[in-house]
Write a protein that holds these residues in place. Structure first.
Motif, mmCIF file in Angstrom:
data_model
loop_
_atom_site.group_PDB
_atom_site.id
_atom_site.type_symbol
_atom_site.label_atom_id
_atom_site.label_comp_id
_atom_site.label_asym_id
_atom_site.label_seq_id
_atom_site.Cartn_x
_atom_site.Cartn_y
_atom_site.Cartn_z
ATOM 1 N N LEU A 219 0.819 -1.201 0.000
ATOM 2 C CA LEU A 219 0.000 0.000 0.000
ATOM 3 C C LEU A 219 0.858 1.259 0.000
ATOM 4 O O LEU A 219 0.606 2.202 -0.752
ATOM 5 N N SER A 220 1.911 1.253 0.827
ATOM 6 C CA SER A 220 2.694 2.488 0.920
ATOM 7 C C SER A 220 3.591 2.669 -0.301
ATOM 8 O O SER A 220 3.755 3.785 -0.795
ATOM 9 N N VAL A 221 4.142 1.556 -0.827
ATOM 10 C CA VAL A 221 4.960 1.689 -2.036
ATOM 11 C C VAL A 221 4.094 2.141 -3.205
ATOM 12 O O VAL A 221 4.506 2.942 -4.045
ATOM 13 N N CYS A 222 2.865 1.642 -3.223
ATOM 14 C CA CYS A 222 1.889 2.060 -4.229
ATOM 15 C C CYS A 222 1.725 3.574 -4.212
ATOM 16 O O CYS A 222 1.796 4.232 -5.250
ATOM 17 N N ASP A 223 1.504 4.117 -3.024
ATOM 18 C CA ASP A 223 1.378 5.563 -2.869
ATOM 19 C C ASP A 223 2.631 6.276 -3.348
ATOM 20 O O ASP A 223 2.557 7.257 -4.094
ATOM 21 N N ASP A 224 3.791 5.752 -2.907
ATOM 22 C CA ASP A 224 5.075 6.361 -3.306
ATOM 23 C C ASP A 224 5.212 6.403 -4.815
ATOM 24 O O ASP A 224 5.503 7.444 -5.406
#
Ligand SMILES: Nc1ncnc2c1ncn2[C@@H]1O[C@H](COP(=O)(O)OP(=O)(O)OP(=O)(O)O)[C@@H](O)[C@H]1O
Ligand SMILES: [Mg+2]
Lengths: 274, 258
Positions: free
Chosen positions: B172-177
């Motif tokens: 989820l966070s890498v997606c956002d990044d």
């Protein structure tokens, strides 16, 4: 190596852990030396009290004496040098040529398919069988010995390196292709560097094999060298000479292996396939 | 906006010794500049094939692919990010990131190197510049792989399930990044994914494929509200779209079995 980077303010359990590691290492080294000393001591005692006949089995003290005489009359150095020279040349040629052939076979799939069965046959052929042919072709002497050494190492070098080259991850090749890399770039940026660990293990195998090659070559045809001393000593029943030559051989082979393992340490950090 | 990429009537067959595999059946779609599109479809339907064709790694059996107004695909315009990061462990992070520059030897090399350095700084990886990739976590490795792709300044980014190797949280966070990086750098991106919510939360457009041979079943235009993919998941429309896509895909999976 890594431990030095860190500050030594570790917890108690870590101290205990390190202490146990050290103790284990000490035990291993202690018993390693113990086995050697016990073996040599027993050998010396059994021959001293004539339980074993030193004429047949020699003895540590007689080997040392033999090496001493050879060192003082210069034969130690000259014979060792000859064999070392043959081995190093054979090792160098076989490794370089074998590696190059592997690269060529990787490069061209058709050539690879054509030569595959021949390489398999060559690999299973006992090279010593070629001895008489070698002497006919290049004459007796150093050339024949070096050639024997090369023949013994080269096929395994080519086979090992080729299979390493071919097992480079397809996805990584695709990545380079998507960057528009040509085959040279794939070879030099990916295939060769990523197979460095395999290359070093081939070097290690070749250290052992090249000594087999040069000694076998000297058994076949020679006027000097450690292999020659071993054969000669055997023929005139001077078992001390045979043993002394063998000991020197061990030391040289170990030294060469040690140099290769230094190389491994140097490249050790870049090992691994990600 | 203009179309950066368009597929028209593209067919593709894989040739093997035993038979011919019909992978793509009359594929048509357009990708607009600075848009984020996703391709979803059952596994083995031909998603990677579409990316490989776009990257010029494969040539279509028939049909036309136009990239940036040209039929001849210029691989310098494409940045391909794979499912696995494929970082070279014997090279430092910096040497990995500049691999593409090293290979393509562009004339404005100095500029590109400076740009790569800037990307590293911007995305918090500068401290790892001279480290080996083995010192990085999975999410960091994926970011390095993205920067390696961006460093060549491609017009179109191809992302083939780039997050599937990560655990859910990191994902989820890498997606956002990644989304943030792509939007900030004003890139056009085409994402292949199995994950419906990932496709919904990141894209402006979703191309739905049928099972092999792939045909385009549906093309959805999206306008979910939210700054980041994570926020977009809170849009009220999200769940109905999710249901719709889920039903379409599970029909396909069922169809495949019979
Ligand atoms: N090199 C190849 N040779 C023969 N068939 C292939 C080759 N590559 C892919 N295929 C076949 O083509 C079809 C489409 O493959 P592709 O990799 O494009 O699927 P995908 O949608 O990316 O699948 P996944 O979801 O598993 O990644 C598959 O059925 C596959 O078996
Ligand atoms: Mg795929």
């Amino acid at each position: 190596m890594k431990k030095k980077e860190k500050k030594p303010n570790f917890s108690k359990s870590h101290k205990l852990y390190v202490r146990r590691l050290r103790r284990d290492k000490f035990i291993v080294i202690f018993f390693r030396i113990f086995v050697l000393v016990a073996f040599l001591g027993l050998w010396e005692l059994l021959t001293y009290y004539k339980v074993l006949d030193p004429f047949f089995v020699s003895s540590p003290s007689r080997i040392i004496k033999q090496i001493g005489t050879m060192a003082s009359n210069g034969t130690l150095f000259s014979h060792s040098w000859i064999t070392l020279y043959e081995t190093l040349i054979g090792f160098g040629i076989a490794t370089a040529l074998g590696y190059l052939i592997a690269v060529l076979l990787w490069w061209n799939e058709k050539v690879r398919k054509i030569f595959e069965p021949y390489i398999v046959v060559l690999n299973s052929l006992p090279k010593i069988a070629l001895g008489p042919v070698i002497i006919l072709w290049v004459g007796a002497g150093t050339n024949a010995i070096v050639l024997m050494c090369v023949l013994i190492c080269i096929v395994i070098t080519t086979m090992s390196m080729l299979s390493a080259f071919l097992s480079v991850e397809e996805g990584k090749i695709l990545l380079l292709k998507s960057m528009n890399a040509n085959k040279f770039q794939i070879l030099f940026k990916l295939v060769l560097p990523s197979t460095m660990p395999e290359f070093i293990s081939v070097l290690k195998i070749n250290v052992g094999m090249s000594w087999v090659g040069s000694i076998m070559g000297e058994y076949l045809t020679s006027k000097a060298g450690l292999g020659y001393l071993i054969v000669y000593g055997g023929q005139i029943f001077k078992i001390d000479l045979v043993m002394a030559a063998t000991v020197i051989l061990c030391i040289l082979a170990f030294a060469m292996y040690y140099f290769v393992s230094l190389l491994e340490k140097h490249y050790g950090t870049s090992r691994g396939k990600g | 906006m203009e179309n950066l990429l368009s597929f028209s009537q593209v067919n593709y067959f894989y040739q093997t010794k035993k038979d011919e595999i019909f992978a793509l059946n009359n594929i048509n779609f357009d990708i607009e500049e600075e848009s984020f599109s996703s391709i979803v479809g059952p596994s083995g339907c031909g998603k990677t094939t579409i990316l490989s064709l776009t990257a010029g790694l494969l040539k279509p059996s028939s049909g036309k692919i136009v990239l940036d107004g040209e039929e001849q695909i210029d691989s310098k315009k494409i940045g391909y990010m794979f499912q696995r990061d494929h970082l070279f462990n014997w090279r430092s992070v910096w040497k990995n990131i500049t691999l593409g520059i090293e290979i393509q030897k562009p004339q404005n090399k100095e500029e590109k190197l400076a740009f790569a350095e800037e990307l590293l700084k911007k995305y918090d990886l500068i401290g790892f510049k001279n480290k080996k990739p083995t010192a990085l976590s999975g999410g960091m490795r994926q970011r390095v792989a993205l920067i390696r792709t961006l460093a060549m300044e491609p017009k179109l980014l191809l992302l083939d399930e780039p997050f599937s190797a990560l655990d859910y949280q990191t994902r989820l966070s890498v997606c956002d990044d990644v989304y943030d990086i792509i939007k900030t750098e004003k890139k056009t991106a085409m994402l292949v994914t199995h994950d419906i919510s990932e496709a919904l939360s990141m894209s402006d457009k979703i191309v739905v494929l049928s099972s092999r041979p792939a045909t385009v079943k549906d093309t959805l235009k999206l306008s979910l509200q939210g700054e980041t993919p994570l926020k977009k998941r809170e849009d009220p429309e999200f769940s109905s779209l999710f249901d719709y896509l889920w039903r379409q895909l599970s029909n396909e999976e069922k169809g495949k079995e019979t």
